[in-house]
Design a protein around this motif. Structure first.
Motif, mmCIF file in Angstrom:
data_model
loop_
_atom_site.group_PDB
_atom_site.id
_atom_site.type_symbol
_atom_site.label_atom_id
_atom_site.label_comp_id
_atom_site.label_asym_id
_atom_site.label_seq_id
_atom_site.Cartn_x
_atom_site.Cartn_y
_atom_site.Cartn_z
ATOM 1 N N HIS A 164 0.812 -1.214 0.000
ATOM 2 C CA HIS A 164 0.000 0.000 0.000
ATOM 3 C C HIS A 164 0.846 1.265 0.000
ATOM 4 C CE1 HIS A 164 -3.815 -2.082 0.596
ATOM 5 N NE2 HIS A 164 -3.088 -2.945 1.261
ATOM 6 N N GLY A 165 2.134 1.114 -0.118
ATOM 7 C CA GLY A 165 3.028 2.256 -0.159
ATOM 8 C C GLY A 165 4.333 1.853 -0.834
ATOM 9 N N PHE B 222 -14.246 4.016 4.168
ATOM 10 C CA PHE B 222 -13.666 2.758 4.614
ATOM 11 C C PHE B 222 -14.471 2.225 5.792
ATOM 12 C CE2 PHE B 222 -11.253 5.959 7.024
ATOM 13 C CZ PHE B 222 -11.199 5.441 8.316
ATOM 14 N N GLN B 223 -14.408 0.919 5.950
ATOM 15 C CA GLN B 223 -15.134 0.242 7.020
ATOM 16 C C GLN B 223 -14.264 0.185 8.263
ATOM 17 O OE1 GLN B 223 -18.282 -0.783 6.419
ATOM 18 N NE2 GLN B 223 -18.542 -1.338 8.554
ATOM 19 N N CYS C 268 -6.529 7.435 8.769
ATOM 20 C CA CYS C 268 -7.452 6.907 7.771
ATOM 21 C C CYS C 268 -6.970 5.527 7.335
ATOM 22 C CB CYS C 268 -7.542 7.829 6.566
ATOM 23 S SG CYS C 268 -5.990 7.933 5.647
ATOM 24 N N SER C 269 -7.845 4.814 6.696
ATOM 25 C CA SER C 269 -7.509 3.495 6.175
ATOM 26 C C SER C 269 -6.951 3.629 4.763
ATOM 27 C CB SER C 269 -8.762 2.611 6.154
ATOM 28 O OG SER C 269 -8.451 1.339 5.618
ATOM 29 N N LEU C 270 -6.065 2.711 4.409
ATOM 30 C CA LEU C 270 -5.510 2.687 3.058
ATOM 31 C C LEU C 270 -6.277 1.726 2.158
ATOM 32 C CD1 LEU C 270 -1.703 2.698 3.913
ATOM 33 C CD2 LEU C 270 -3.158 4.634 3.305
ATOM 34 N N THR C 271 -7.240 1.025 2.756
ATOM 35 C CA THR C 271 -8.077 0.104 1.983
ATOM 36 C C THR C 271 -9.538 0.363 2.336
ATOM 37 O OG1 THR C 271 -8.092 -1.652 3.652
ATOM 38 C CG2 THR C 271 -6.260 -1.651 2.074
ATOM 39 N N LYS D 21 -10.496 -5.721 8.068
ATOM 40 C CA LYS D 21 -9.874 -6.895 7.450
ATOM 41 C C LYS D 21 -8.376 -6.681 7.185
ATOM 42 C CE LYS D 21 -9.788 -8.800 3.016
ATOM 43 N NZ LYS D 21 -10.232 -8.490 1.719
ATOM 44 N N ASP D 22 -8.017 -5.542 6.610
ATOM 45 C CA ASP D 22 -6.652 -5.334 6.123
ATOM 46 C C ASP D 22 -5.699 -4.696 7.141
ATOM 47 O OD1 ASP D 22 -7.409 -6.336 3.571
ATOM 48 O OD2 ASP D 22 -8.317 -4.391 3.139
#
Length: 141
Positions: free
Chosen positions: A63-64, A100-101, A122-125, A130-131
């Motif tokens: 993710h990065g 995001f969830q 914040c979420s990256l997915t 889950k992630d």
């Protein structure tokens, strides 16, 4: 074996210094200036194409920017790595994914909930539950 490697590194350093001195002599004494390009290593050209986040490299989702098999951070230019890549720059951090969830909520902006340092994140997915991929949000909007 380590002695040979050290000797080679020392030789490389000496050659780098020699190239600098020869370039200086060429400039100062008017020697054949056509030789200068052959004495200096070429500058790296970085493609202008944006990094793709997330991307898959060797079956792992990233993710990065990563430094796998490299001394410097790099990113893929394709979702599934196909050999197209470039070195990362300062403006290449992964982006927040909205919504995001988180828990049972759908989140549409950076939040402080769940982060003990009282900072926003914040979420990256799309599914943090889950992630578990996240980043801290900038304090400057």
């Amino acid at each position: 074996m380590d002695g040979n490697l050290s000797f080679l590194k020392m030789q490389l350093d000496v050659m780098r210094h020699l190239v600098g001195w020869v370039s200086l002599a060429v400039c100062m004494y008017g020697l054949n200036a056509d030789l200068i390009p052959y004495l200096q290593p070429p500058e790296e050209e970085i493609p202008l194409q944006n990094c793709t986040f997330p991307f898959i490299y060797n079956g792992v989702i990233y993710h990065g920017c990563i430094s796998v098999h490299s001394d410097f951070d790099w990113c893929s230019l394709d979702y599934y790595f196909q050999g197209r890549w470039r070195y990362c720059k300062a403006f290449d951090p992964p982006m927040c994914t909205f919504p995001f969830q988180f828990g049972k909520k759908s989140i549409n902006e950076c939040i402080k909930e769940g982060y003990i340092m009282d900072r926003s994140w914040c979420s990256l997915t799309e599914n943090y539950n889950k992630d578990r991929k996240w980043k801290q949000c900038s304090p400057h909007k």
